[in-house]
Write an enzyme that holds these catalytic residues in place. Structure first.
Site, PDB file in Angstrom:
ATOM      1  N   LYS A  11       2.250 -13.343  -4.979  1.00  0.00           N
ATOM      2  CA  LYS A  11       2.482 -13.463  -6.419  1.00  0.00           C
ATOM      3  C   LYS A  11       3.595 -14.505  -6.654  1.00  0.00           C
ATOM      4  O   LYS A  11       3.632 -15.505  -5.965  1.00  0.00           O
ATOM      5  CB  LYS A  11       2.770 -12.103  -7.030  1.00  0.00           C
ATOM      6  CG  LYS A  11       1.662 -11.086  -6.692  1.00  0.00           C
ATOM      7  CD  LYS A  11       1.785  -9.783  -7.414  1.00  0.00           C
ATOM      8  CE  LYS A  11       0.645  -8.856  -6.983  1.00  0.00           C
ATOM      9  NZ  LYS A  11       0.633  -7.595  -7.745  1.00  0.00           N
ATOM     10  N   HIS A  95      -7.754 -12.065 -10.416  1.00  0.00           N
ATOM     11  CA  HIS A  95      -6.840 -10.951 -10.192  1.00  0.00           C
ATOM     12  C   HIS A  95      -6.531 -10.272 -11.525  1.00  0.00           C
ATOM     13  O   HIS A  95      -6.490 -10.922 -12.566  1.00  0.00           O
ATOM     14  CB  HIS A  95      -5.557 -11.455  -9.536  1.00  0.00           C
ATOM     15  CG  HIS A  95      -4.657 -10.373  -9.063  1.00  0.00           C
ATOM     16  ND1 HIS A  95      -3.815  -9.683  -9.912  1.00  0.00           N
ATOM     17  CD2 HIS A  95      -4.453  -9.845  -7.825  1.00  0.00           C
ATOM     18  CE1 HIS A  95      -3.137  -8.788  -9.222  1.00  0.00           C
ATOM     19  NE2 HIS A  95      -3.497  -8.859  -7.947  1.00  0.00           N
ATOM     20  N   GLU A 167      -9.868  -3.683  -7.182  1.00  0.00           N
ATOM     21  CA  GLU A 167      -8.469  -3.384  -7.504  1.00  0.00           C
ATOM     22  C   GLU A 167      -8.407  -2.593  -8.809  1.00  0.00           C
ATOM     23  O   GLU A 167      -8.434  -3.185  -9.886  1.00  0.00           O
ATOM     24  CB  GLU A 167      -7.668  -4.674  -7.659  1.00  0.00           C
ATOM     25  CG  GLU A 167      -7.511  -5.473  -6.385  1.00  0.00           C
ATOM     26  CD  GLU A 167      -6.399  -6.501  -6.533  1.00  0.00           C
ATOM     27  OE1 GLU A 167      -5.520  -6.537  -5.668  1.00  0.00           O
ATOM     28  OE2 GLU A 167      -6.408  -7.250  -7.523  1.00  0.00           O
ATOM     29  N   GLY A 173       0.852  -2.314  -8.354  1.00  0.00           N
ATOM     30  CA  GLY A 173       2.280  -2.384  -8.605  1.00  0.00           C
ATOM     31  C   GLY A 173       2.870  -1.123  -9.205  1.00  0.00           C
ATOM     32  O   GLY A 173       4.018  -1.117  -9.641  1.00  0.00           O
ATOM     33  N   GLY A 234      -0.277  -6.410  -2.161  1.00  0.00           N
ATOM     34  CA  GLY A 234       0.719  -7.056  -3.000  1.00  0.00           C
ATOM     35  C   GLY A 234       2.114  -6.909  -2.444  1.00  0.00           C
ATOM     36  O   GLY A 234       2.495  -7.523  -1.447  1.00  0.00           O
TER      37      GLY A 234
END
Length: 253
Positions: A11, A95, A167, A173, A234
């Site tokens: 990221k 994404h 995802e 996150g 991630g």
């Protein structure tokens, strides 16, 4: 038998120097790893340096995004050809952060997927539902729509060489991940749709990754699901030792 793929998405983290240092550390850790493919997706500014640092190792480099046009007046954008020129092999497309924060649609995902393949990149196409959609029992319908529209005009032969990452948006996150059973159910559904729409051979060869709060302590159970072929990682990929632990935990079949 599909070879597992573990891909790390940095990221907006790590400078060029930090990325190079990371690759040097990771390549030493994965020196003896076999039967699993490894990729990292650093920021655009680090792509070429990461490719150079990874030369001669098992580590491949991915871009986090791309534009669908070959060139033009698109300030701030980067084309698939520019990415390929750095030596990167993969490109993440669609994404959830691109979809929710920057207005990506199934149509733009489709255009970017075609552009990536035209340039010789392997697209990692991301799909997944929001918490609200899951609570309304719309998960499978959302996945169907994202597959049908996002992979429009993709051939079975092209699909065979692609990667799809499931995802669930609510697990990215947040520290909250789908259970292995939930991931397995979604991956099974995706595989069946690919078989229905693209053919058995294509569906058998296309790798399906799970993404969403993947960590060293849950990777083994996730990848034990028959249709889970790896992970798009991630935050846990930002430390090479943590990422190596995930890679090691994926080598179970």
């Amino acid at each position: 038998m599909r070879t597992p793929l573990i891909a790390g998405n940095f990221k907006m983290f790590k400078t060029v120097a930090e990325t190079v240092s990371y690759v040097r550390d990771l390549r030493a850790l994965v020196r003896d790893v076999t039967n699993v493919d490894i990729a990292i997706a650093p920021p655009f500014t680090s792509l070429a340096a990461a490719v150079e640092a990874a030369k001669g190792s098992a580590i491949e480099i991915a871009a986090q995004n791309l534009h669908w046009e070959r060139e033009g007046a698109f300030t701030g954008e980067t084309s698939a050809g520019m990415i390929r020129e750095t030596g990167a092999r993969y490109a993440i497309v669609g994404h959830s952060e691109r979809r929710t924060l920057f207005g990506e649609t199934n149509d733009s995902v489709n255009k970017k997927t075609h552009a990536a393949m035209t340039a010789g990149l392997v697209p990692i196409v991301c799909i997944g539902e929001t918490l609200e959609q899951r609570d309304r029992n719309e998960t499978m319908a959302v996945l169907d729509r994202q597959i049908k529209e996002g992979l429009d005009r993709i051939t079975g032969e092209q699909l065979s060489g692609m990667v799809i990452a499931y995802e669930p948006v609510w697990a990215i996150g947040t520290g909250r991940n789908a259970t292995p059973a939930q991931a397995g159910e979604a991956h099974f559904h995706i595989r069946q749709r690919l078989k229905q729409w693209f053919g058995l051979d294509a569906s058998d060869h296309c790798r399906l990754l799970y993404g969403g709060s993947v960590k060293p302590d849950n990777i083994a159970k996730l990848i034990a699901e028959p249709d889970v072929d790896g992970a798009l990682v991630g935050g846990a990929s930002l430390d090479p030792k943590s990422f190596f632990a995930i890679i090691s935990g994926s080598v179970i079949r």
